[in-house]
Design a protein around this motif. Structure first.
Motif, short mmCIF file in Angstrom:
data_model
loop_
_atom_site.label_atom_id
_atom_site.label_comp_id
_atom_site.label_asym_id
_atom_site.label_seq_id
_atom_site.Cartn_x
_atom_site.Cartn_y
_atom_site.Cartn_z
N CYS A 1 -43.29 -10.58 -26.00
CA CYS A 1 -43.79 -10.72 -24.63
C CYS A 1 -45.31 -10.60 -24.61
O CYS A 1 -45.93 -10.26 -25.61
CB CYS A 1 -43.17 -9.65 -23.73
SG CYS A 1 -43.54 -7.97 -24.23
N GLU A 2 -45.88 -10.88 -23.46
CA GLU A 2 -47.32 -10.75 -23.26
C GLU A 2 -47.66 -9.27 -23.04
O GLU A 2 -46.79 -8.46 -22.76
CB GLU A 2 -47.77 -11.57 -22.04
CG GLU A 2 -47.56 -13.05 -22.19
CD GLU A 2 -48.42 -13.65 -23.29
OE1 GLU A 2 -49.59 -13.24 -23.44
OE2 GLU A 2 -47.91 -14.52 -24.02
N GLU A 3 -48.95 -8.97 -23.14
CA GLU A 3 -49.41 -7.58 -23.00
C GLU A 3 -49.01 -6.96 -21.65
O GLU A 3 -48.63 -5.80 -21.58
CB GLU A 3 -50.93 -7.53 -23.16
CG GLU A 3 -51.52 -6.15 -23.12
CD GLU A 3 -53.02 -6.15 -23.32
OE1 GLU A 3 -53.62 -5.09 -23.11
OE2 GLU A 3 -53.60 -7.18 -23.67
N GLU A 4 -49.07 -7.76 -20.59
CA GLU A 4 -48.75 -7.25 -19.25
C GLU A 4 -47.27 -6.88 -19.12
O GLU A 4 -46.91 -6.01 -18.34
CB GLU A 4 -49.10 -8.29 -18.18
CG GLU A 4 -50.58 -8.65 -18.11
CD GLU A 4 -50.97 -9.69 -19.14
OE1 GLU A 4 -50.12 -10.50 -19.56
OE2 GLU A 4 -52.15 -9.69 -19.54
N GLU A 5 -46.41 -7.58 -19.86
CA GLU A 5 -44.97 -7.36 -19.76
C GLU A 5 -44.45 -6.34 -20.77
O GLU A 5 -43.30 -5.95 -20.73
CB GLU A 5 -44.23 -8.68 -19.98
CG GLU A 5 -44.65 -9.78 -19.01
CD GLU A 5 -44.24 -11.16 -19.49
OE1 GLU A 5 -43.83 -11.30 -20.67
OE2 GLU A 5 -44.32 -12.10 -18.69
N MET A 6 -45.30 -5.92 -21.69
CA MET A 6 -44.91 -5.04 -22.78
C MET A 6 -44.48 -3.66 -22.26
O MET A 6 -45.09 -3.12 -21.35
CB MET A 6 -46.09 -4.88 -23.74
CG MET A 6 -45.71 -4.34 -25.09
SD MET A 6 -47.13 -4.27 -26.19
CE MET A 6 -47.77 -5.92 -26.09
N PRO A 7 -43.41 -3.12 -22.85
CA PRO A 7 -43.02 -1.76 -22.48
C PRO A 7 -44.13 -0.78 -22.82
O PRO A 7 -45.02 -1.08 -23.61
CB PRO A 7 -41.77 -1.48 -23.31
CG PRO A 7 -41.58 -2.64 -24.21
CD PRO A 7 -42.56 -3.69 -23.87
N ASP A 8 -44.08 0.38 -22.23
CA ASP A 8 -45.11 1.39 -22.42
C ASP A 8 -44.99 2.00 -23.82
O ASP A 8 -44.19 2.89 -24.06
CB ASP A 8 -44.98 2.47 -21.35
CG ASP A 8 -46.19 3.38 -21.31
OD1 ASP A 8 -47.27 2.94 -21.75
OD2 ASP A 8 -46.06 4.53 -20.85
N VAL A 9 -45.79 1.47 -24.75
CA VAL A 9 -45.80 1.95 -26.13
C VAL A 9 -47.17 2.56 -26.38
O VAL A 9 -48.19 1.90 -26.18
CB VAL A 9 -45.57 0.79 -27.13
CG1 VAL A 9 -45.65 1.28 -28.55
CG2 VAL A 9 -44.24 0.12 -26.85
#
Length: 153
Positions: free
Chosen positions: A89-97
């Motif tokens: 996914c793109e950075e905006e959609e990435m889970p909180d890692v």
């Protein structure tokens, strides 16, 4: 500002009902009123504040080695790119890692660092071993960045 009074008006002396004329002389060096003379002082203070800010911003690059900061930035950009590929996914959609480089550098050894990374990536459905190995290789030799210290006056 000084005030000078002149003689009577030309027609007033003859008519007997005249008054004195008042002339205002501008102060030496500029012709500014009292209110206007405060403006250059304000501008000068603002310029001094901007110079101080520029000087303070310059200290950051002196405090931290520019080369080290650049390496850190490149590493962080690489991590974001790799996480995007791992999570698909793109950075905006990435889970909180959260991958804290300084925390990894604080770890006692490579195994402890690898465990911390595996814990951070527990939600990832793709294999993370290659990412972890590469990240550990890239942080080898890096130094932890301490927060900037304020100088006491």
């Amino acid at each position: 500002m000084s005030v000078a009074t002149g003689g009577a008006e030309p027609g007033a002396a003859a008519g007997g009902g005249g008054g004195n004329r008042v002339f205002f002389q501008s102060p030496r060096g500029g012709g500014l009123s009292r209110e206007d003379s405060a403006a250059p002082a304000v501008v000068q203070v603002q310029q001094q504040q901007q110079q101080q800010r520029r000087h303070q911003q310059g200290k950051v690059t002196v405090k931290y080695d520019r080369k080290e900061l650049r390496k850190r930035l490149v590493l962080e950009e690489w991590i974001v790119e790799q996480l995007g590929q791992l999570y698909g996914c793109e950075e905006e959609e990435m889970p909180d890692v959260e991958i804290d480089i300084d925390d990894l550098l604080d770890a006692a050894n490579e195994e402890e660092r690898a465990l911390k990374l595996q814990e951070a990536l527990v939600d990832c459905y793709k294999p993370t071993e290659d990412f972890i190995k590469e990240l550990l290789t890239r942080i080898r030799g890096m130094r932890k960045l301490s927060p900037p210290q304020k100088k006491s006056i």
